[in-house]
Design a protein around this motif. Structure first.
Motif, short mmCIF file in Angstrom:
data_model
loop_
_atom_site.label_atom_id
_atom_site.label_comp_id
_atom_site.label_asym_id
_atom_site.label_seq_id
_atom_site.Cartn_x
_atom_site.Cartn_y
_atom_site.Cartn_z
N SER A 37 -24.61 12.09 1.68
CA SER A 37 -23.15 12.04 1.85
C SER A 37 -22.56 10.96 0.95
O SER A 37 -23.27 10.14 0.38
N THR A 38 -21.24 10.98 0.86
CA THR A 38 -20.54 9.90 0.13
C THR A 38 -19.59 9.22 1.12
O THR A 38 -19.50 9.64 2.27
N PHE A 39 -18.92 8.20 0.65
CA PHE A 39 -17.92 7.56 1.50
C PHE A 39 -16.61 8.34 1.40
O PHE A 39 -16.45 9.17 0.50
N CYS A 40 -15.73 8.06 2.32
CA CYS A 40 -14.41 8.70 2.34
C CYS A 40 -13.73 8.47 0.98
O CYS A 40 -13.92 7.43 0.35
N PRO A 41 -12.94 9.44 0.49
CA PRO A 41 -12.32 9.30 -0.84
C PRO A 41 -11.54 8.00 -1.02
O PRO A 41 -11.40 7.50 -2.14
N LYS A 42 -11.06 7.44 0.09
CA LYS A 42 -10.27 6.20 -0.07
C LYS A 42 -11.17 5.03 -0.46
O LYS A 42 -10.73 4.09 -1.11
N PHE A 43 -12.43 5.08 -0.05
CA PHE A 43 -13.38 4.06 -0.48
C PHE A 43 -13.70 4.26 -1.96
O PHE A 43 -13.87 3.30 -2.71
N LEU A 44 -13.80 5.53 -2.35
CA LEU A 44 -14.16 5.84 -3.74
C LEU A 44 -13.06 5.39 -4.70
O LEU A 44 -13.33 4.99 -5.83
N ALA B 38 0.84 -1.20 0.00
CA ALA B 38 0.00 0.00 0.00
C ALA B 38 0.88 1.25 0.00
O ALA B 38 2.03 1.21 0.45
N VAL B 39 0.31 2.37 -0.47
CA VAL B 39 1.08 3.62 -0.41
C VAL B 39 1.35 3.95 1.05
O VAL B 39 0.51 3.69 1.92
N SER B 40 2.53 4.50 1.32
CA SER B 40 2.96 4.59 2.72
C SER B 40 2.10 5.55 3.56
O SER B 40 2.01 5.39 4.77
N ASP B 41 1.46 6.55 2.95
CA ASP B 41 0.68 7.46 3.78
C ASP B 41 -0.79 7.05 3.91
O ASP B 41 -1.61 7.81 4.41
N VAL C 128 -12.34 5.61 18.94
CA VAL C 128 -11.25 4.78 18.42
C VAL C 128 -11.03 5.16 16.97
O VAL C 128 -11.94 5.04 16.14
N THR C 129 -9.84 5.62 16.65
CA THR C 129 -9.60 6.15 15.31
C THR C 129 -8.27 5.63 14.75
O THR C 129 -7.43 5.12 15.49
N ALA C 130 -8.14 5.73 13.43
CA ALA C 130 -6.91 5.25 12.79
C ALA C 130 -5.97 6.43 12.53
O ALA C 130 -6.42 7.49 12.09
N PHE C 131 -4.71 6.21 12.80
CA PHE C 131 -3.70 7.24 12.53
C PHE C 131 -3.76 7.60 11.03
O PHE C 131 -3.85 6.73 10.18
N GLY C 132 -3.75 8.89 10.75
CA GLY C 132 -3.73 9.32 9.34
C GLY C 132 -5.10 9.40 8.71
O GLY C 132 -5.21 9.63 7.50
N CYS C 133 -6.18 9.23 9.51
CA CYS C 133 -7.53 9.30 8.93
C CYS C 133 -7.93 10.77 8.81
O CYS C 133 -8.08 11.46 9.82
N GLY C 134 -8.12 11.23 7.57
CA GLY C 134 -8.49 12.63 7.33
C GLY C 134 -9.82 13.00 7.98
O GLY C 134 -9.90 13.93 8.80
N PRO C 135 -10.93 12.28 7.66
CA PRO C 135 -12.23 12.65 8.23
C PRO C 135 -12.22 12.69 9.76
O PRO C 135 -12.90 13.51 10.37
#
Ligand code: SF4
Length: 319
Positions: free
Chosen positions: A84-91, A47-50, A256-263
């Motif tokens: 709404s839409t899903f997060c861009p990473k889902f798109l 996966a891309v590192s970021d 509970v959240t993931a590191f690097g999650c924009g939303p």
């Protein structure tokens, strides 16, 4: 025919519908193994590192299925409602996979853009079944069965059973109620979440999560929301948390959240402000592939102890 379903992201929200649909079509469903260090490491490799950890994990789960099935399902989740839409990473998920795993040539890409309309969902199912050479009537039967299965799954959740973890959310001796909020693919993945929910239950807490609220209950908060967000899962977390806080349903909230999650940069701040205003204890637990169990356990224990002390003081003051 075998279709592989990666056990992450959409899986923890929609698998009762998806798996039932394919099974009713007569297709064998193979779900990837439970998340493990090996699956995370394999995902991180490509996966891309970021990317956030759930996206890295998705790569690992796809790799886990590659040589076992005819197709691996990779949905492009755009919308399931009209707000709404899903997060861009889902798109962008299928594109991301195509570029990171060049040898992945059996992707079953399904674009889901229903805007909440059942007829659109059926059209999507019909198209997917058509790709597999299956006709209208069989698809219609499978679709109805899958919807029924999905409703049953949501009912169980609302009654307090957490299907993915195989636990009841309440221990009979629970004295503290904690709202554990976050995206389903983080909360209900035992490995990724470091089993936060089970740990809290074993500490005598009654845990409530966003999936335990009916959609109408969550939407009751809409008038009070300062603003709806752009992303479907984020709105679910916000609405549920506001409901827990404003209706005094919980003694504390853990996000509970993931590191690097924009939303979640926005969601977390809004929750922090709301909890501060209503004087509700609030804890953020940020996870990535390196987070250690001991550190999280210590924070959970300290948080629950603090709530118990606070409650005891309040009761003493009243009596
Ligand atoms: S919402 Fe956050 S955690 Fe989920 S896929 Fe998007 S960036 Fe990752």
């Amino acid at each position: 025919m075998k279709v592989g379903v990666p056990r992450t992201l959409f899986y923890y929200a929609y698998s009762p519908f998806i798996c039932s649909f394919f099974e009713e079509l007569g297709v064998e469903v193979v779900v990837s193994e439970l998340t493990s260090k090996k699956i995370i490491d394999e995902g991180v490799e490509d996966a891309v590192s970021d990317a956030c950890v759930p996206i890295k994990l998705f790569h690992g789960h796809v790799k886990n299925l590659l040589n076992k099935v005819d197709f691996v399902l990779v949905p492009r989740l755009v919308s399931v409602n009209d707000e709404s839409t899903f997060c861009p990473k889902f798109l962008g998920l299928p594109d991301m996979l195509e570029s990171s795993l060049p040898d992945f040539d059996n992707m079953l890409e399904v674009r889901v853009d229903t805007k909440g309309k059942r007829s659109e969902l059926f059209k999507t199912c019909l198209k997917t079944a058509g790709t597999l050479g299956i006709g209208f009537f069989k698809t219609l039967r499978a679709f109805n069965k899958a919807l029924k299965n999905y409703e049953e799954y949501k009912r169980k959740f609302r009654e307090g059973t957490i299907p993915y973890l195989g636990v009841e959310s309440r221990d009979k001796n629970s004295d503290v109620i904690i709202g554990v909020v976050g995206y389903p693919y983080i909360l209900y993945d035992s490995y990724l979440s470091l089993d936060i929910i089970k740990k809290l239950i074993s500490m005598g807490c009654h845990v409530v999560t966003p999936e335990m609220l009916a959609e109408e209950e969550k939407r009751r908060e809409d008038l009070k929301l300062r603003k709806l967000l752009f992303w479907t899962f984020s709105n679910g977390v916000l609405r549920a948390s506001y409901n827990f806080i404003r209706e005094n349903k919980v003694d504390g909230i853990i996000h509970v959240t993931a590191f690097g999650c924009g939303p979640d940069f926005i969601v977390d701040k809004l929750l922090e402000l709301e909890c501060k205003e209503k004087n509700v204890p609030f804890l953020t637990v940020t996870l990535d592939e390196h987070t250690g169990q001991e550190g999280v356990n210590t924070r959970l224990e300290a948080f629950v102890d603090m709530i118990r002390i606070k409650k005891a003081r309040k009761e003493a003051a009243v009596s």
